[in-house]
Structures are given as structure tokens and as C-alpha cells.
Write a protein that holds these residues in place. Structure first.
Motif, mmCIF file in Angstrom:
data_model
loop_
_atom_site.group_PDB
_atom_site.id
_atom_site.type_symbol
_atom_site.label_atom_id
_atom_site.label_comp_id
_atom_site.label_asym_id
_atom_site.label_seq_id
_atom_site.Cartn_x
_atom_site.Cartn_y
_atom_site.Cartn_z
ATOM 1 N N LYS A 22 16.493 -72.831 -18.627
ATOM 2 C CA LYS A 22 15.566 -73.828 -19.174
ATOM 3 C C LYS A 22 14.464 -73.156 -19.986
ATOM 4 C CE LYS A 22 16.317 -77.242 -15.488
ATOM 5 N NZ LYS A 22 15.717 -77.977 -14.346
ATOM 6 N N LYS A 23 13.993 -72.012 -19.491
ATOM 7 C CA LYS A 23 12.975 -71.271 -20.229
ATOM 8 C C LYS A 23 13.529 -70.788 -21.567
ATOM 9 C CE LYS A 23 10.352 -69.538 -16.236
ATOM 10 N NZ LYS A 23 9.915 -68.307 -15.499
ATOM 11 N N LEU A 24 14.805 -70.379 -21.545
ATOM 12 C CA LEU A 24 15.451 -69.928 -22.779
ATOM 13 C C LEU A 24 15.527 -71.066 -23.794
ATOM 14 C CD1 LEU A 24 17.029 -67.834 -24.419
ATOM 15 C CD2 LEU A 24 19.100 -68.572 -23.222
ATOM 16 N N PHE A 43 13.551 -81.052 -27.356
ATOM 17 C CA PHE A 43 13.603 -79.924 -26.422
ATOM 18 C C PHE A 43 13.320 -80.398 -24.996
ATOM 19 C CE2 PHE A 43 13.512 -77.436 -30.234
ATOM 20 C CZ PHE A 43 14.111 -76.228 -29.903
ATOM 21 N N ASP A 44 12.343 -81.294 -24.862
ATOM 22 C CA ASP A 44 12.045 -81.843 -23.533
ATOM 23 C C ASP A 44 13.256 -82.581 -22.991
ATOM 24 O OD1 ASP A 44 9.457 -80.896 -23.655
ATOM 25 O OD2 ASP A 44 8.679 -82.729 -24.568
ATOM 26 N N LYS A 48 15.718 -81.664 -19.567
ATOM 27 C CA LYS A 48 15.982 -82.647 -18.513
ATOM 28 C C LYS A 48 17.481 -82.802 -18.239
ATOM 29 C CE LYS A 48 11.830 -85.430 -19.368
ATOM 30 N NZ LYS A 48 11.313 -86.741 -19.839
ATOM 31 N N GLN A 49 18.305 -82.485 -19.241
ATOM 32 C CA GLN A 49 19.750 -82.664 -19.099
ATOM 33 C C GLN A 49 20.481 -81.389 -18.684
ATOM 34 O OE1 GLN A 49 21.255 -85.587 -19.301
ATOM 35 N NE2 GLN A 49 19.316 -86.615 -19.767
ATOM 36 N N VAL A 50 19.749 -80.318 -18.479
ATOM 37 C CA VAL A 50 20.386 -79.025 -18.176
ATOM 38 C C VAL A 50 21.299 -79.104 -16.957
ATOM 39 C CG1 VAL A 50 19.933 -76.702 -17.287
ATOM 40 C CG2 VAL A 50 18.765 -77.507 -19.334
ATOM 41 N N PHE A 111 17.123 -87.700 -29.094
ATOM 42 C CA PHE A 111 16.164 -87.395 -30.136
ATOM 43 C C PHE A 111 16.813 -86.453 -31.145
ATOM 44 C CE2 PHE A 111 13.287 -88.499 -26.604
ATOM 45 C CZ PHE A 111 12.509 -89.446 -27.244
ATOM 46 N N SER A 112 16.927 -86.918 -32.372
ATOM 47 C CA SER A 112 17.580 -86.122 -33.407
ATOM 48 C C SER A 112 17.346 -86.787 -34.757
ATOM 49 C CB SER A 112 19.082 -86.010 -33.128
ATOM 50 O OG SER A 112 19.756 -85.383 -34.201
#
Length: 249
Positions: A22-24, A43-44, A48-50, A111-112
């Protein structure tokens, strides 16, 4: 891709690895002239979907059970279209490199910007079409082998089948004839053990059916006879409970 390059092709598995991943992801956020990260919702949303995105893809257990069903393993000319398609789907999974079901081709909202979203959507739809064509080829082989020939199943049905392959279920019930000759005792057991059981509706519907066959109409159609219809149903309903408990009438 960056993670896999740094970890010999392995994906994040442990809680610690996912946290690092997530940090990456967040490290890709653009920064302004003062070095402050921009507010980028995509990005947020990605972070959340990771956890969901990292769940390994596989054939659902219920679908695998259908693949092992005798109806799928022994397809004949008498087999229904459903089992013909299941047989073709089973071959598709067995012959695919990753052993997975066909891609659905749908893409959720995210978001895109429009250009990137449409490009990604086209990639998904293109792969889904490719998978569907492959499944169609396997279904044709199944049809030919069973003796019913090609073209038995429409492209529209195959497309819908592929889109919903992850949610396939086989539900087996008794025939109507069997139910009329010997109603299910389990339904009556539910009725007697639970006063608010949905089995009540089964008994009422059977009583309504008997009412209609006797009177040539459904109960309650004539307001003037509403109360008398209720009384007639009150007489009919217990008969089905008694019958279902083992006494014929």
C-alpha cells in the motif's frame, strides 16, 4: 509490476507485505512544488481495494462441484443446453494456461479520466470476447462429440453463460408429479416446528390451487364472496396438512 520485480515475481501475501505494498502504491502520488502530496482520489481508492485485488483468483468450489457432476462428465445427445455449456466451460478451464473461468468483461466505476477508463474497458471487453470465442469452440466440440452437431446453442446464450460463469449453481428439486403424489414431509416438519415458517405459503398455494380447480376462479376475485372464500380456504388448508403428514384424501 514493481513489487514483483523486487520480490522474485511473488505477490504480497502477509499483512506486513500488504501494508508495504500500500505504501508503494501511495508513493506514486504526485507532489506539488512544496513537496506536499496532491489530493488524488484514484490512489485512495486503489489502496482501499488492495486486499480484494490480492485475493488469488480460482474456480469457485460450487462451480468445481458442477464440473464433477455426472451430468457434466457424461454428456449425451439427450443432455440439456446447460450441461452442454458446462461441458464446454470445463474444457476451457482445463485447457487454459491459468485454469480460470472466462473473464466477465465488466469494469466497475472508478476514479479515472475518460480516455484511460475507456482504454481499460476495451482491454477487459476484448479479453472477455476472446474467452467467449474459446468457450464457444469447446462447446461445439462437446456438441459434435455427443452427436447433436454444431450450432445447437445460440451465441447470445453462450455470452450470457460466460458472463455469469462464476455464479453457476445447480438446484435439484422433485418433479411436480412427485410432489402431488407424495408431498415433501420436510415442508410439513417446518410448518409444525415453526409457526412463522415460509412453509405456510406452500400450504396456502396448494389450497388456492384446489379452490380454483373446484370453483373455476381464484379466491377473493369477487368482493361479495370474499368472506365465504376465506371460509372455504379454511376448510381446504387443513386437508393438505393432513395429507402431507401421511393420510391420503
Amino acid at each position: 509490476m514493481e513489487w514483483k520485480k523486487a520480490h522474485s515475481g511473488a505477490m504480497p501475501k502477509t499483512w506486513k507485505e500488504k501494508k508495504e505494498f500500500k505504501k508503494l502504491v501511495m508513493s506514486g502520488i504526485r507532489k506539488n512544488a512544496d513537496g506536499v502530496p496532491e489530493d488524488e482520489e484514484n490512489f485512495d481508492e486503489a489502496v482501499k481495494q488492495v486486499n480484494s485485488a490480492l485475493v488469488p483468483s480460482c474456480v469457485p468450489a460450487k462451480v468445481q462441484k458442477i464440473f464433477n457432476d455426472p451430468k457434466c462428465l457424461q454428456i449425451t445427445e439427450e443432455s440439456t443446453d446447460f450441461w452442454m455449456m458446462v461441458g464446454g466451460l470445463r474444457q476451457f478451464v482445463s485447457n487454459s494456461e491459468n485454469g480460470l473461468l472466462p473473464l466477465r468483461g465488466s469494469l466497475p466505476d472508478m476514479f479515472s479520466d475518460s480516455d484511460k477508463y475507456i482504454k481499460l474497458q476495451n482491454i477487459y471487453q476484448g479479453k472477455a470476447k476472446q474467452d467467449m470465442e474459446a468457450v464457444t469452440g469447446h462447446i461445439s466440440q462437446v456438441c459434435t462429440k455427443s452427436g447433436c452437431g454444431n450450432g445447437k446453442i445460440s451465441e447470445k446464450d453462450i455470452k450470457r453463460f460466460c458472463r455469469n460463469a462464476h455464479f453457476l449453481r445447480v438446484v435439484r428439486t422433485r418433479s411436480l408429479q412427485s410432489e402431488y403424489e407424495s408431498p415433501s414431509k420436510s415442508i410439513m416438519d417446518c410448518l409444525t416446528s415453526d409457526e412463522i415458517s415460509d412453509a405456510v405459503w406452500y400450504v396456502l398455494l396448494r389450497a388456492v390451487e384446489r379452490f380454483q380447480s373446484t370453483n373455476g376462479r381464484l379466491p377473493g376475485m369477487n368482493n361479495a364472496e370474499w368472506e365465504s372464500d376465506v371460509n372455504r380456504l379454511n376448510v381446504l388448508t387443513p386437508q393438505f396438512v393432513v395429507f402431507s403428514s401421511g393420510t391420503t384424501f
